[in-house]
Design a protein around this motif. Structure first.
Motif, PDB file in Angstrom:
ATOM      1  N   ASN A   9     136.996  45.887 -39.653  1.00  0.00           N
ATOM      2  CA  ASN A   9     135.663  46.462 -39.775  1.00  0.00           C
ATOM      3  C   ASN A   9     134.552  45.415 -39.862  1.00  0.00           C
ATOM      4  OD1 ASN A   9     136.733  49.073 -39.839  1.00  0.00           O
ATOM      5  ND2 ASN A   9     137.086  48.935 -42.038  1.00  0.00           N
ATOM      6  N   ASP A  10     134.930  44.147 -39.986  1.00  0.00           N
ATOM      7  CA  ASP A  10     133.932  43.089 -40.161  1.00  0.00           C
ATOM      8  C   ASP A  10     133.477  42.508 -38.830  1.00  0.00           C
ATOM      9  OD1 ASP A  10     133.686  42.866 -43.087  1.00  0.00           O
ATOM     10  OD2 ASP A  10     135.820  42.386 -42.979  1.00  0.00           O
ATOM     11  N   LYS A  11     132.231  42.067 -38.806  1.00  0.00           N
ATOM     12  CA  LYS A  11     131.646  41.524 -37.572  1.00  0.00           C
ATOM     13  C   LYS A  11     132.361  40.258 -37.105  1.00  0.00           C
ATOM     14  CE  LYS A  11     128.117  38.972 -40.044  1.00  0.00           C
ATOM     15  NZ  LYS A  11     126.732  38.651 -40.218  1.00  0.00           N
ATOM     16  N   GLU A  12     133.003  39.526 -38.007  1.00  0.00           N
ATOM     17  CA  GLU A  12     133.683  38.275 -37.653  1.00  0.00           C
ATOM     18  C   GLU A  12     135.073  38.497 -37.049  1.00  0.00           C
ATOM     19  OE1 GLU A  12     130.966  37.415 -41.151  1.00  0.00           O
ATOM     20  OE2 GLU A  12     132.496  38.910 -40.732  1.00  0.00           O
ATOM     21  N   TRP A  13     135.558  39.729 -37.065  1.00  0.00           N
ATOM     22  CA  TRP A  13     136.929  40.023 -36.635  1.00  0.00           C
ATOM     23  C   TRP A  13     137.199  39.529 -35.212  1.00  0.00           C
ATOM     24  CZ3 TRP A  13     140.993  41.126 -39.452  1.00  0.00           C
ATOM     25  CH2 TRP A  13     142.144  41.669 -38.866  1.00  0.00           C
ATOM     26  N   GLN A  14     136.354  39.909 -34.265  1.00  0.00           N
ATOM     27  CA  GLN A  14     136.561  39.519 -32.869  1.00  0.00           C
ATOM     28  C   GLN A  14     136.447  38.007 -32.703  1.00  0.00           C
ATOM     29  OE1 GLN A  14     137.740  41.572 -30.507  1.00  0.00           O
ATOM     30  NE2 GLN A  14     137.937  39.747 -29.231  1.00  0.00           N
ATOM     31  N   LYS A  15     135.490  37.414 -33.381  1.00  0.00           N
ATOM     32  CA  LYS A  15     135.330  35.959 -33.336  1.00  0.00           C
ATOM     33  C   LYS A  15     136.591  35.270 -33.864  1.00  0.00           C
ATOM     34  CE  LYS A  15     132.188  32.370 -35.027  1.00  0.00           C
ATOM     35  NZ  LYS A  15     130.930  32.128 -35.747  1.00  0.00           N
ATOM     36  N   ALA A  16     137.165  35.826 -34.932  1.00  0.00           N
ATOM     37  CA  ALA A  16     138.389  35.263 -35.508  1.00  0.00           C
ATOM     38  C   ALA A  16     139.557  35.398 -34.535  1.00  0.00           C
ATOM     39  CB  ALA A  16     138.709  35.942 -36.836  1.00  0.00           C
ATOM     40  N   ILE A  17     139.667  36.550 -33.882  1.00  0.00           N
ATOM     41  CA  ILE A  17     140.742  36.736 -32.898  1.00  0.00           C
ATOM     42  C   ILE A  17     140.646  35.670 -31.818  1.00  0.00           C
ATOM     43  CG2 ILE A  17     141.585  38.228 -31.033  1.00  0.00           C
ATOM     44  CD1 ILE A  17     140.908  40.636 -32.864  1.00  0.00           C
ATOM     45  N   GLU A  18     139.463  35.450 -31.293  1.00  0.00           N
ATOM     46  CA  GLU A  18     139.275  34.469 -30.220  1.00  0.00           C
ATOM     47  C   GLU A  18     139.617  33.053 -30.685  1.00  0.00           C
ATOM     48  OE1 GLU A  18     135.303  35.049 -28.700  1.00  0.00           O
ATOM     49  OE2 GLU A  18     135.716  37.171 -28.309  1.00  0.00           O
ATOM     50  N   TYR A  19     139.163  32.697 -31.888  1.00  0.00           N
ATOM     51  CA  TYR A  19     139.453  31.355 -32.410  1.00  0.00           C
ATOM     52  C   TYR A  19     140.958  31.188 -32.615  1.00  0.00           C
ATOM     53  CZ  TYR A  19     139.840  27.362 -35.495  1.00  0.00           C
ATOM     54  OH  TYR A  19     140.220  26.163 -36.042  1.00  0.00           O
ATOM     55  N   ILE A  20     141.583  32.168 -33.272  1.00  0.00           N
ATOM     56  CA  ILE A  20     143.005  32.088 -33.613  1.00  0.00           C
ATOM     57  C   ILE A  20     143.857  32.074 -32.342  1.00  0.00           C
ATOM     58  CG2 ILE A  20     144.884  33.351 -34.724  1.00  0.00           C
ATOM     59  CD1 ILE A  20     142.703  34.220 -36.847  1.00  0.00           C
ATOM     60  N   GLN A  21     143.509  32.899 -31.377  1.00  0.00           N
ATOM     61  CA  GLN A  21     144.253  32.970 -30.132  1.00  0.00           C
ATOM     62  C   GLN A  21     144.188  31.657 -29.351  1.00  0.00           C
ATOM     63  OE1 GLN A  21     142.927  36.195 -27.628  1.00  0.00           O
ATOM     64  NE2 GLN A  21     145.025  36.589 -27.005  1.00  0.00           N
ATOM     65  N   ASN A  22     143.094  30.935 -29.478  1.00  0.00           N
ATOM     66  CA  ASN A  22     142.903  29.706 -28.712  1.00  0.00           C
ATOM     67  C   ASN A  22     143.134  28.421 -29.502  1.00  0.00           C
ATOM     68  OD1 ASN A  22     142.148  30.929 -26.180  1.00  0.00           O
ATOM     69  ND2 ASN A  22     140.322  31.626 -27.244  1.00  0.00           N
ATOM     70  N   CYS A  23     143.500  28.530 -30.768  1.00  0.00           N
ATOM     71  CA  CYS A  23     143.763  27.313 -31.544  1.00  0.00           C
ATOM     72  C   CYS A  23     145.037  26.661 -31.016  1.00  0.00           C
ATOM     73  CB  CYS A  23     143.847  27.623 -33.037  1.00  0.00           C
ATOM     74  SG  CYS A  23     145.401  28.348 -33.595  1.00  0.00           S
ATOM     75  N   PRO A  24     145.211  25.359 -31.211  1.00  0.00           N
ATOM     76  CA  PRO A  24     146.369  24.669 -30.648  1.00  0.00           C
ATOM     77  C   PRO A  24     147.709  25.011 -31.313  1.00  0.00           C
ATOM     78  CG  PRO A  24     144.995  23.143 -31.895  1.00  0.00           C
ATOM     79  CD  PRO A  24     144.261  24.442 -31.839  1.00  0.00           C
ATOM     80  N   TRP A  25     147.685  25.719 -32.420  1.00  0.00           N
ATOM     81  CA  TRP A  25     148.921  26.075 -33.135  1.00  0.00           C
ATOM     82  C   TRP A  25     149.585  27.242 -32.422  1.00  0.00           C
ATOM     83  CZ3 TRP A  25     149.216  29.407 -38.056  1.00  0.00           C
ATOM     84  CH2 TRP A  25     150.474  29.298 -38.659  1.00  0.00           C
ATOM     85  N   LYS A  26     150.852  27.087 -32.066  1.00  0.00           N
ATOM     86  CA  LYS A  26     151.550  28.112 -31.276  1.00  0.00           C
ATOM     87  C   LYS A  26     151.615  29.467 -31.981  1.00  0.00           C
ATOM     88  CE  LYS A  26     155.986  26.634 -32.965  1.00  0.00           C
ATOM     89  NZ  LYS A  26     157.280  27.118 -33.068  1.00  0.00           N
ATOM     90  N   ASP A  27     151.659  29.502 -33.299  1.00  0.00           N
ATOM     91  CA  ASP A  27     151.722  30.779 -34.020  1.00  0.00           C
ATOM     92  C   ASP A  27     150.390  31.520 -34.030  1.00  0.00           C
ATOM     93  OD1 ASP A  27     154.404  30.476 -34.528  1.00  0.00           O
ATOM     94  OD2 ASP A  27     154.106  29.560 -36.487  1.00  0.00           O
ATOM     95  N   GLY A  28     149.329  30.868 -33.600  1.00  0.00           N
ATOM     96  CA  GLY A  28     148.030  31.523 -33.537  1.00  0.00           C
ATOM     97  C   GLY A  28     148.046  32.733 -32.616  1.00  0.00           C
ATOM     98  N   LYS A  29     148.750  32.630 -31.498  1.00  0.00           N
ATOM     99  CA  LYS A  29     148.823  33.749 -30.554  1.00  0.00           C
ATOM    100  C   LYS A  29     149.511  34.955 -31.185  1.00  0.00           C
ATOM    101  CE  LYS A  29     148.598  30.974 -26.341  1.00  0.00           C
ATOM    102  NZ  LYS A  29     147.282  30.599 -26.662  1.00  0.00           N
TER     103      LYS A  29
END
Length: 142
Positions: A9-29
């Motif tokens: 429900n938070d405005k940062e949710w989508q931004k967090a998904i994008e950051y986490i999905q693209n971080c170099p850590w394999k578990d981020g995906k």
């Protein structure tokens, strides 16, 4: 620096998904996929650390471990600090923020998993006062 629990429900949710999905850590995906598929509900949260409105670290606080068939509840997982910000006690701040949240919600304990061969992580968690609870062992067959 701002630490903030977020839900879908938070405005940062989508931004967090994008950051986490693209971080170099394999578990981020894996975590990003759970976020996209609404894995987090009730009191489960993703904790992000913001610096200058940019996400630089994250972890999760969930009912159970991401590993099936274990009884760890509640669980802190997916702990990640951007490489540029390591060594600045951000991981320690993440951990204490979750501990405070768990205490306020009357949790008895808080668990996490760490590979025992990851000596740096083991030392880090032990420095925070965590103690080994259970050790899993394996034999490689291939």
């Amino acid at each position: 620096m701002e630490l903030k629990f977020i839900t879908s429900n938070d405005k940062e949710w989508q931004k967090a998904i994008e950051y986490i999905q693209n971080c170099p850590w394999k578990d981020g995906k894996s975590l990003a996929s759970k976020m996209i598929n609404n894995y987090f509900n009730d009191w489960q949260r993703v904790l992000i650390v913001l610096k200058d409105n940019n996400i630089i670290a994250f972890c999760t606080f969930t009912k159970e471990d991401c590993i099936k068939d274990v009884n760890y509840r509640p669980f802190i997982g997916y702990i990640y600090v951007d490489e540029k910000y390591r060594g600045q006690h951000i991981g320690k701040n993440l951990y204490h923020y979750v501990v405070d949240f768990a205490k306020k919600n009357d949790c008895y304990n808080l668990t996490l998993n760490v590979w025992c061969l990851n000596e740096n992580a083991m030392k880090f968690y032990e420095s925070l006062g965590l103690q080994p609870q259970k050790i899993g062992m394996e034999t490689l067959l291939k």
